[in-house]
Design a protein around this motif. Structure first.
Motif, PDB file in Angstrom:
ATOM      1  N   ALA A 121       1.006  -1.429   0.042  1.00  0.00           N
ATOM      2  CA  ALA A 121      -0.126   0.371  -0.437  1.00  0.00           C
ATOM      3  C   ALA A 121       0.821   1.339  -0.218  1.00  0.00           C
ATOM      4  O   ALA A 121       0.352   2.308  -0.528  1.00  0.00           O
ATOM      5  N   ILE A 122       2.098   1.131   0.931  1.00  0.00           N
ATOM      6  CA  ILE A 122       2.880   2.557   0.571  1.00  0.00           C
ATOM      7  C   ILE A 122       3.457   2.501  -0.395  1.00  0.00           C
ATOM      8  O   ILE A 122       3.872   4.309  -0.767  1.00  0.00           O
ATOM      9  N   MET A 123       3.759   1.788  -0.905  1.00  0.00           N
ATOM     10  CA  MET A 123       4.580   1.713  -2.382  1.00  0.00           C
ATOM     11  C   MET A 123       3.674   2.357  -3.280  1.00  0.00           C
ATOM     12  O   MET A 123       4.167   2.831  -4.555  1.00  0.00           O
ATOM     13  N   MET A 124       1.825   1.659  -3.229  1.00  0.00           N
ATOM     14  CA  MET A 124       1.300   2.959  -4.274  1.00  0.00           C
ATOM     15  C   MET A 124       1.048   3.922  -3.875  1.00  0.00           C
ATOM     16  O   MET A 124       0.434   4.779  -5.037  1.00  0.00           O
ATOM     17  N   ALA A 125       1.139   4.370  -2.705  1.00  0.00           N
ATOM     18  CA  ALA A 125       1.191   5.309  -2.195  1.00  0.00           C
ATOM     19  C   ALA A 125       2.097   6.598  -2.775  1.00  0.00           C
ATOM     20  O   ALA A 125       1.428   7.641  -3.380  1.00  0.00           O
ATOM     21  N   GLN A 126       3.262   6.029  -2.766  1.00  0.00           N
ATOM     22  CA  GLN A 126       3.909   6.756  -3.402  1.00  0.00           C
ATOM     23  C   GLN A 126       4.286   7.333  -5.265  1.00  0.00           C
ATOM     24  O   GLN A 126       4.233   8.301  -5.120  1.00  0.00           O
ATOM     25  N   ARG A 127       3.752   5.714  -4.960  1.00  0.00           N
ATOM     26  CA  ARG A 127       3.556   5.374  -7.266  1.00  0.00           C
ATOM     27  C   ARG A 127       2.126   6.852  -6.984  1.00  0.00           C
ATOM     28  O   ARG A 127       2.484   7.934  -7.957  1.00  0.00           O
ATOM     29  N   ARG A 128       1.456   7.063  -6.396  1.00  0.00           N
ATOM     30  CA  ARG A 128       0.834   8.006  -6.829  1.00  0.00           C
ATOM     31  C   ARG A 128       1.213   9.490  -6.165  1.00  0.00           C
ATOM     32  O   ARG A 128       0.568  10.191  -7.595  1.00  0.00           O
ATOM     33  N   LEU A 129       1.717   9.180  -5.842  1.00  0.00           N
ATOM     34  CA  LEU A 129       2.155  10.872  -4.888  1.00  0.00           C
ATOM     35  C   LEU A 129       3.475  11.045  -5.640  1.00  0.00           C
ATOM     36  O   LEU A 129       4.160  12.553  -5.238  1.00  0.00           O
ATOM     37  N   ALA A 130       4.425  10.376  -6.341  1.00  0.00           N
ATOM     38  CA  ALA A 130       5.690  10.656  -7.763  1.00  0.00           C
ATOM     39  C   ALA A 130       6.131  11.816  -7.574  1.00  0.00           C
ATOM     40  O   ALA A 130       6.880  12.299  -8.055  1.00  0.00           O
ATOM     41  N   ARG A 131       4.904  12.523  -8.565  1.00  0.00           N
ATOM     42  CA  ARG A 131       5.102  13.714  -9.171  1.00  0.00           C
ATOM     43  C   ARG A 131       4.555  14.768  -8.575  1.00  0.00           C
ATOM     44  O   ARG A 131       3.446  16.147  -9.209  1.00  0.00           O
ATOM     45  N   LEU A 132       4.650  15.442  -7.923  1.00  0.00           N
ATOM     46  CA  LEU A 132       3.744  16.059  -6.617  1.00  0.00           C
ATOM     47  C   LEU A 132       4.480  17.510  -7.295  1.00  0.00           C
ATOM     48  O   LEU A 132       6.013  17.240  -6.829  1.00  0.00           O
ATOM     49  N   PRO A 133       4.264  18.208  -6.947  1.00  0.00           N
ATOM     50  CA  PRO A 133       4.620  19.294  -6.521  1.00  0.00           C
ATOM     51  C   PRO A 133       5.573  19.972  -5.693  1.00  0.00           C
ATOM     52  O   PRO A 133       5.401  19.743  -4.767  1.00  0.00           O
ATOM     53  N   ARG A 134       7.272  20.381  -5.273  1.00  0.00           N
ATOM     54  CA  ARG A 134       7.711  20.526  -4.398  1.00  0.00           C
ATOM     55  C   ARG A 134       7.252  20.999  -3.360  1.00  0.00           C
ATOM     56  O   ARG A 134       7.346  20.253  -1.936  1.00  0.00           O
ATOM     57  N   GLN A 135       6.809  21.916  -3.308  1.00  0.00           N
ATOM     58  CA  GLN A 135       5.658  22.543  -2.320  1.00  0.00           C
ATOM     59  C   GLN A 135       4.772  21.664  -1.106  1.00  0.00           C
ATOM     60  O   GLN A 135       4.544  21.693  -0.787  1.00  0.00           O
ATOM     61  N   GLN A 136       4.408  20.689  -1.982  1.00  0.00           N
ATOM     62  CA  GLN A 136       3.289  19.749  -1.729  1.00  0.00           C
ATOM     63  C   GLN A 136       4.030  18.541  -0.823  1.00  0.00           C
ATOM     64  O   GLN A 136       3.653  17.956  -0.195  1.00  0.00           O
ATOM     65  N   GLU A 137       5.109  18.387  -1.995  1.00  0.00           N
ATOM     66  CA  GLU A 137       6.583  16.679  -1.066  1.00  0.00           C
ATOM     67  C   GLU A 137       6.893  17.258   0.365  1.00  0.00           C
ATOM     68  O   GLU A 137       6.914  16.610   0.280  1.00  0.00           O
ATOM     69  N   GLU A 138       7.406  18.834   0.273  1.00  0.00           N
ATOM     70  CA  GLU A 138       8.255  19.174   1.398  1.00  0.00           C
ATOM     71  C   GLU A 138       6.879  18.589   2.669  1.00  0.00           C
ATOM     72  O   GLU A 138       7.010  18.898   3.922  1.00  0.00           O
ATOM     73  N   ARG A 139       5.474  18.916   2.470  1.00  0.00           N
ATOM     74  CA  ARG A 139       4.705  19.020   3.509  1.00  0.00           C
ATOM     75  C   ARG A 139       4.140  17.165   3.618  1.00  0.00           C
ATOM     76  O   ARG A 139       3.309  16.988   4.992  1.00  0.00           O
ATOM     77  N   LEU A 140       5.221  16.379   3.346  1.00  0.00           N
ATOM     78  CA  LEU A 140       4.415  15.120   3.453  1.00  0.00           C
ATOM     79  C   LEU A 140       5.577  13.747   3.991  1.00  0.00           C
ATOM     80  O   LEU A 140       6.641  13.751   3.326  1.00  0.00           O
TER      81      LEU A 140
END
Length: 477
Positions: free
Chosen positions: A337-356
Motif C-alpha cells: 500500500a505504501i508503494m502504491m501511495a508513493q507511486r500515486r504521489l510521485a509527481r507532486l510539486p515540490r511545495q506539496q512533497e515537503e509537507r508529506l
C-alpha cells in the motif's frame, strides 16, 4: 490449453518460490473438468519459465453441468485447446498462494515488481487483437496479440476469433496472475459455470488495486458477470467505492441510479458503452466520503493530519492539494500500500512533497511517529481489523497518540440490503460491518475510556429505513 510465465529476475528460479511449485518437478492437480499440470521447460539462474497445461476431459466437463446438455457441442468444442474460464479456474486452484501475494520463503520478492512475460498460444478474443490491447495495456503491459488464421494453407479465408497473446511487463507476480484470471473469461466473453452472487466477491478480490481505476472497468465487469444485471450493479457500486478508483471518477452510482440495459448481443469490434442521457452523473460515494472528511478536518481547525491506514494514498493526495493542511502524514501496515501511495504521489510539486511524511507502521503498536498531529483519520480502516485486535488499535490511536481530533468512517451494515445480490460484506477483506447501533455503542465506549466526545455524521444519501451507506464518527478530545 497452455499458459507460460517467464521471468529474467535473477536468480530466475526464485519463480518456483513465488508459485510454490518446485522447478525440478512435474506436478499434476485434478480438477472437476480435467487435470492441470505444472512444469518448467526452462529453469536457469538467468531465465525461468513455468508452464500450466490444462488437459480438459470433455466427459468430466459434461458431467459437471447441473443441467444436462444433449447436444453434440458439449463434446465437440474448443474448450480443450483455447484459454478460457476453465484455465482461469485452474489458475485459482493451482496458484492460490501466489495470487494472494504470499510467499513464506520470498516475502520481499512477492511484494516486488519483476520482469514477466506471459504467453497464451490460443485465446478466444471477442473484439480481436484491439480488445486484448484495450484491456491489458492500461495495466502496464506491452501487448502482442497476433490473430490465428482459420487455416494457414488458405489465407484468403481470413483470421479466426483466436489470438496468440504475449504480455511483457514489470509487475508483481500476484497482480499479473489476478489480471489474467479476470480478463481471460472477459476476452472469451463466456464462462463454463453458473454465475452466482459469490462471483462479485471473486471479481473485487482479484481486481483489488487495478480494476477500479481501469478505463474499461464497466465492460470488464459486465462480461465477467455475464451481464447479470443485479450482480453488475452491485459490483460497479463496490468498485466506485474503492480506494483505488481514480480521483476524477464520475461513474454513475449503480445504487442511486439504475444504468441503462445492456444488449449482450452488441456487435464487435467497438463494444461501445451504452448511450446515456446528457446529465451530470451523481458523485461516487468514495468521493463524498473524502469530501466529508476534509470538511470535518477544516471545521475542527486541524492543520496537521495523519492518515492511519492510508492505503494507496487517495486521501493523502487530496490533503496535500489543500494548503490549509500544513503537514500530512500517511501510514499503513502494508508495504505494498505504501508503494502504491508513493507511486500515486510521485509527481507532486515540490511545495506539496515537503509537507508529506509516508511510512510503514502498524496501528496495534504504539509509535512515536503517530504523535504531534492535530488530527488522525481512520477512513474505512477499522472494519479490516480482527475484532480481538480492536482494543490495541483503540489504545494506540485514542490513547498513546493523544490526537485532538479522530475521524472514523466505516460501512453501515444496514444499508447493505440496498446492494442487489450482496450476500456477504462489501469487501472480502472486511472482518465485520457494523449497524448504526453497533457503531455508536463502540464509539461511546471508546469516547468514555479515552476522554473524547463524539458526534455522528451521515455520509451519502440517507435512506429513511436503513440510514446512509457510510457512517462517520468525529471524536474530539
Amino acid at each position: 490449453m497452455l499458459l507460460t510465465i517467464t521471468t529474467t529476475a535473477r536468480p530466475a528460479t526464485d519463480l518456483g518460490y513465488l508459485l510454490v511449485k518446485h522447478p525440478e518437478r512435474v506436478q499434476a492437480f485434478e480438477q472437476s473438468f480435467g487435470t492441470a499440470h505444472v512444469f518448467y521447460p526452462d529453469a536457469s539462474p538467468d531465465t525461468c519459465t513455468a508452464a500450466l497445461l490444462l488437459d480438459v476431459d470433455p466427459i468430466k466437463l459434461a458431467k459437471a453441468r447441473k443441467t444436462p446438455d444433449l447436444s453434440l457441442g458439449q463434446y465437440v468444442n474448443d474448450r480443450p485447446y483455447a484459454a478460457s474460464s476453465l484455465l482461469a479456474s485452474a489458475m485459482a486452484n493451482v496458484f492460490r498462494t501466489a495470487m494472494r501475494g504470499a510467499s513464506r520463503d520470498r516475502a520481499e520478492l512477492a511484494a516486488t515488481p519483476i520482469p514477466l512475460t506471459i504467453t497464451l498460444p490460443a485465446l478466444p478474443c471477442r473484439g480481436g487483437p484491439d480488445a486484448a490491447r484495450r484491456l491489458f495495456e492500461p495495466l502496464g503491459w506491452r501487448v502482442e496479440a497476433r490473430p490465428v488464421p482459420l487455416d494457414p494453407e488458405f489465407p484468403q479465408w481470413g483470421d479466426s476469433r483466436y489470438v496468440t497473446l504475449t504480455l511483457e511487463g514489470e509487475l508483481r507476480l500476484c497482480d499479473a496472475l489476478n489480471q489474467v484470471y479476470v480478463l481471460l473469461p472477459v476476452l472469451d466473453d463466456a464462462k463454463h459455470y453458473w454465475i452466482a452472487s459469490d462471483e462479485v466477491d471473486k471479481l473485487i478480490r482479484a481486481g483489488e488495486g487495478w480494476l477500479a481505476a481501469h478505463p474499461e472497468r464497466g465492460r470488464i465487469t459486465r462480461r465477467y458477470l455475464a451481464n447479470r444485471r443485479g450482480l453488475v450493479r452491485t459490483a460497479l457500486a463496490r468498485l466506485a467505492d474503492a480506494d483505488d478508483a481514480p480521483d476524477d471518477a464520475l461513474d454513475r452510482d449503480p445504487i442511486d441510479e439504475e444504468p441503462p440495459p445492456v444488449d449482450p448481443t452488441a456487435a464487435e469490434p467497438g463494444d461501445a458503452e451504452p448511450e446515456r442521457a446528457a446529465a451530470v452523473p451523481p458523485v461516487p460515494l468514495a468521493e463524498r466520503r473524502i469530501q466529508a472528511v476534509l470538511d470535518t478536518l477544516r471545521a475542527e481547525g486541524a492543520h496537521t493530519v495523519i492518515d492511519l491506514g492510508c492505503g494507496s494514498g487517495k486521501l493523502l493526495s487530496r490533503l496535500l492539494q489543500d494548503p490549509y493542511f500544513h503537514f500530512v502524514t500517511g501510514t499503513d501496515v502494508s508495504p505494498r500500500a505504501i508503494m502504491m501511495a508513493q507511486r500515486r504521489l510521485a509527481r507532486l510539486p515540490r511545495q506539496q512533497e515537503e509537507r508529506l511524511n509516508l511510512f510503514t507502521g502498524a496501528l496495534t503498536y504504539a509509535d512515536d511517529r503517530f504523535h504531534g498531529h492535530d488530527a488522525g483519520v481512520l477512513m474505512e480502516v477499522i472494519e479490516h481489523v480482527d475484532v480481538p485486535r480492536l482494543p490495541a488499535v483503540e489504545r494506540v490511536v485514542f490513547g498513546d497518540a493523544r490526537l485532538r481530533v479522530v475521524v472514523v468512517t466505516t460501512p453501515n451494515a444496514e444499508y447493505n440490503v440496498r446492494y442487489e445480490e450482496l450476500t456477504g460484506f462489501r469487501h472480502p477483506d472486511h472482518r465485520f460491518e457494523w449497524t448504526r447501533g453497533e457503531f455508536r455503542e463502540w464509539a461511546e465506549k471508546v469516547a468514555r475510556t479515552y476522554g473524547y466526545q463524539v458526534r455522528y455524521v451521515p455520509v451519502g444519501d440517507e435512506d429513511g429505513e436503513v440510514g446512509p451507506p457510510t457512517q462517520m464518527g468525529v471524536f474530539i478530545r
